[in-house]
Design a protein around this motif. Sequence first.
Motif, PDB file in Angstrom:
ATOM      1  N   MET A 132     -13.943 -19.891   7.131  1.00  0.00           N
ATOM      2  CA  MET A 132     -12.682 -19.778   6.408  1.00  0.00           C
ATOM      3  C   MET A 132     -11.748 -20.929   6.738  1.00  0.00           C
ATOM      4  O   MET A 132     -10.886 -21.292   5.952  1.00  0.00           O
ATOM      5  N   LEU A 133     -11.909 -21.558   7.909  1.00  0.00           N
ATOM      6  CA  LEU A 133     -11.023 -22.641   8.296  1.00  0.00           C
ATOM      7  C   LEU A 133     -11.462 -23.970   7.693  1.00  0.00           C
ATOM      8  O   LEU A 133     -10.687 -24.904   7.626  1.00  0.00           O
ATOM      9  N   ASP A 134     -12.715 -24.066   7.271  1.00  0.00           N
ATOM     10  CA  ASP A 134     -13.215 -25.303   6.690  1.00  0.00           C
ATOM     11  C   ASP A 134     -12.973 -25.376   5.191  1.00  0.00           C
ATOM     12  O   ASP A 134     -12.847 -26.458   4.631  1.00  0.00           O
ATOM     13  N   LEU A 135     -12.949 -24.243   4.534  1.00  0.00           N
ATOM     14  CA  LEU A 135     -12.912 -24.205   3.073  1.00  0.00           C
ATOM     15  C   LEU A 135     -11.478 -24.124   2.562  1.00  0.00           C
ATOM     16  O   LEU A 135     -10.762 -23.168   2.826  1.00  0.00           O
ATOM     17  N   SER A 136     -11.056 -25.145   1.814  1.00  0.00           N
ATOM     18  CA  SER A 136      -9.714 -25.177   1.251  1.00  0.00           C
ATOM     19  C   SER A 136      -9.761 -24.897  -0.238  1.00  0.00           C
ATOM     20  O   SER A 136     -10.831 -24.888  -0.858  1.00  0.00           O
ATOM     21  N   GLY A 137      -8.588 -24.704  -0.824  1.00  0.00           N
ATOM     22  CA  GLY A 137      -8.529 -24.545  -2.266  1.00  0.00           C
ATOM     23  C   GLY A 137      -9.017 -25.782  -2.986  1.00  0.00           C
ATOM     24  O   GLY A 137      -9.652 -25.707  -4.038  1.00  0.00           O
ATOM     25  N   GLU A 138      -8.741 -26.968  -2.416  1.00  0.00           N
ATOM     26  CA  GLU A 138      -9.230 -28.221  -2.996  1.00  0.00           C
ATOM     27  C   GLU A 138     -10.750 -28.262  -3.022  1.00  0.00           C
ATOM     28  O   GLU A 138     -11.356 -28.772  -3.965  1.00  0.00           O
ATOM     29  N   ASP A 139     -11.388 -27.733  -1.977  1.00  0.00           N
ATOM     30  CA  ASP A 139     -12.850 -27.711  -1.931  1.00  0.00           C
ATOM     31  C   ASP A 139     -13.424 -26.903  -3.088  1.00  0.00           C
ATOM     32  O   ASP A 139     -14.464 -27.254  -3.648  1.00  0.00           O
ATOM     33  N   VAL A 140     -12.757 -25.803  -3.434  1.00  0.00           N
ATOM     34  CA  VAL A 140     -13.248 -24.968  -4.522  1.00  0.00           C
ATOM     35  C   VAL A 140     -13.211 -25.741  -5.845  1.00  0.00           C
ATOM     36  O   VAL A 140     -14.129 -25.640  -6.666  1.00  0.00           O
ATOM     37  N   LEU A 141     -12.164 -26.521  -6.054  1.00  0.00           N
ATOM     38  CA  LEU A 141     -12.097 -27.348  -7.264  1.00  0.00           C
ATOM     39  C   LEU A 141     -13.254 -28.337  -7.309  1.00  0.00           C
ATOM     40  O   LEU A 141     -13.849 -28.582  -8.362  1.00  0.00           O
ATOM     41  N   GLN A 142     -13.598 -28.910  -6.147  1.00  0.00           N
ATOM     42  CA  GLN A 142     -14.711 -29.859  -6.101  1.00  0.00           C
ATOM     43  C   GLN A 142     -16.044 -29.162  -6.328  1.00  0.00           C
ATOM     44  O   GLN A 142     -16.942 -29.696  -6.994  1.00  0.00           O
ATOM     45  N   ILE A 143     -16.190 -27.961  -5.788  1.00  0.00           N
ATOM     46  CA  ILE A 143     -17.412 -27.187  -6.009  1.00  0.00           C
ATOM     47  C   ILE A 143     -17.582 -26.887  -7.492  1.00  0.00           C
ATOM     48  O   ILE A 143     -18.687 -26.959  -8.045  1.00  0.00           O
ATOM     49  N   GLU A 144     -16.482 -26.544  -8.164  1.00  0.00           N
ATOM     50  CA  GLU A 144     -16.534 -26.314  -9.612  1.00  0.00           C
ATOM     51  C   GLU A 144     -17.080 -27.539 -10.335  1.00  0.00           C
ATOM     52  O   GLU A 144     -17.975 -27.439 -11.181  1.00  0.00           O
ATOM     53  N   ARG A 145     -16.515 -28.694 -10.005  1.00  0.00           N
ATOM     54  CA  ARG A 145     -16.931 -29.932 -10.671  1.00  0.00           C
ATOM     55  C   ARG A 145     -18.397 -30.245 -10.384  1.00  0.00           C
ATOM     56  O   ARG A 145     -19.165 -30.611 -11.279  1.00  0.00           O
ATOM     57  N   ASN A 146     -18.796 -30.124  -9.126  1.00  0.00           N
ATOM     58  CA  ASN A 146     -20.169 -30.452  -8.751  1.00  0.00           C
ATOM     59  C   ASN A 146     -21.169 -29.509  -9.400  1.00  0.00           C
ATOM     60  O   ASN A 146     -22.230 -29.937  -9.868  1.00  0.00           O
ATOM     61  N   LEU A 147     -20.845 -28.231  -9.423  1.00  0.00           N
ATOM     62  CA  LEU A 147     -21.744 -27.268 -10.021  1.00  0.00           C
ATOM     63  C   LEU A 147     -21.870 -27.505 -11.522  1.00  0.00           C
ATOM     64  O   LEU A 147     -22.973 -27.462 -12.081  1.00  0.00           O
ATOM     65  N   ALA A 148     -20.749 -27.774 -12.183  1.00  0.00           N
ATOM     66  CA  ALA A 148     -20.782 -28.039 -13.620  1.00  0.00           C
ATOM     67  C   ALA A 148     -21.612 -29.286 -13.932  1.00  0.00           C
ATOM     68  O   ALA A 148     -22.428 -29.294 -14.868  1.00  0.00           O
ATOM     69  N   GLU A 149     -21.424 -30.333 -13.129  1.00  0.00           N
ATOM     70  CA  GLU A 149     -22.192 -31.560 -13.339  1.00  0.00           C
ATOM     71  C   GLU A 149     -23.680 -31.314 -13.117  1.00  0.00           C
ATOM     72  O   GLU A 149     -24.527 -31.796 -13.875  1.00  0.00           O
ATOM     73  N   TYR A 150     -24.002 -30.551 -12.094  1.00  0.00           N
ATOM     74  CA  TYR A 150     -25.397 -30.263 -11.775  1.00  0.00           C
ATOM     75  C   TYR A 150     -26.059 -29.452 -12.891  1.00  0.00           C
ATOM     76  O   TYR A 150     -27.227 -29.657 -13.218  1.00  0.00           O
ATOM     77  N   LEU A 151     -25.290 -28.538 -13.494  1.00  0.00           N
ATOM     78  CA  LEU A 151     -25.823 -27.706 -14.566  1.00  0.00           C
ATOM     79  C   LEU A 151     -25.729 -28.381 -15.924  1.00  0.00           C
ATOM     80  O   LEU A 151     -26.254 -27.874 -16.917  1.00  0.00           O
ATOM     81  N   GLY A 152     -25.022 -29.504 -15.992  1.00  0.00           N
ATOM     82  CA  GLY A 152     -24.897 -30.223 -17.247  1.00  0.00           C
ATOM     83  C   GLY A 152     -23.945 -29.581 -18.233  1.00  0.00           C
ATOM     84  O   GLY A 152     -24.146 -29.648 -19.449  1.00  0.00           O
ATOM     85  N   ILE A 153     -22.877 -28.949 -17.714  1.00  0.00           N
ATOM     86  CA  ILE A 153     -21.886 -28.313 -18.576  1.00  0.00           C
ATOM     87  C   ILE A 153     -20.493 -28.824 -18.208  1.00  0.00           C
ATOM     88  O   ILE A 153     -20.306 -29.468 -17.176  1.00  0.00           O
TER      89      ILE A 153
END
Length: 278
Positions: A132-153
């Motif tokens: 919980m101390l490593d994961l920020s709200g900014e990280d979640v935005l990056q995860i969204e982008r990375n996952l979308a790019e990986y899935l091609g959407i």
Amino acid sequence: DKAELEKKHFEITEKFAFISEQIIQSLKKTKQPKDLAYYLKKTYYFQFASTDDITDIIDKTSSWFNIKVLKSLASRYGTDKDNESLLNYEQDLRAYLRQSLFQIPANSFQSSNDTSNVTICYLKIPDEDVSMLDLSGEDVLQIERNLAEYLGIRHEVFNLCEYRLGCIELVFSIPTTLYKSIKKSTAPCKFEKDKNKELRLTVDLKNILPPHLANIKLMNEESQMEYVGSDGSDGSVEDIVHKELEKTTTRSTNGDQEIPAQNHISRKFSFELPSQKY
């Protein structure tokens, strides 16, 4: 402290409310609700039961955290003032999101509770890799982008709904046509229904986690055990969360420097994507 966290959250949501209303009024002067609904359906697969109210359209696609669609509308149909205001807000938002995600109210991320026309998929992240101390709200935005790019959407179709206590699990909805396209693709990802008929996505996590999270290993094989508080407490997960969030730093031996406390706790996240009927 809790009061300060609540104050910061109130301030960011008030800023968003002001700016979104400004943009809504601009859109009402130049566009019909059905025009915006058509654009969002064609571009991002959003579906609306009613297209009579621009405010309702914005509420169903945007919130203080989920501003991607609002940015798209402002860029395409808004004024220079709208885009300047939104840029300033985004800078404030980024600053706010640098804190631990779990210091943000869990059920505050979406403005609308309308969950119709969505297909839910789940992505599990091994909870020994992220705390919980490593994961920020900014990280979640990056995860969204990375996952979308990986899935091609498009990443704009992701809407964070909430985070939940439990092992870390990203829960999101995906348009039916996109799901079928991804399912048939040769990308190294796999959809399967579990015993509860929930759709699970298996994907190589190194492709979606931000580098600083992908390289973290907070627990070694000898210490993988059920979490208890650093004070030895074995209360409920909820109790442990509140205790550990109050102890986000520990003093170094010389007493002059604060360093992050390396406590481990697991979490679950919920994402939403619009689905398309056809």
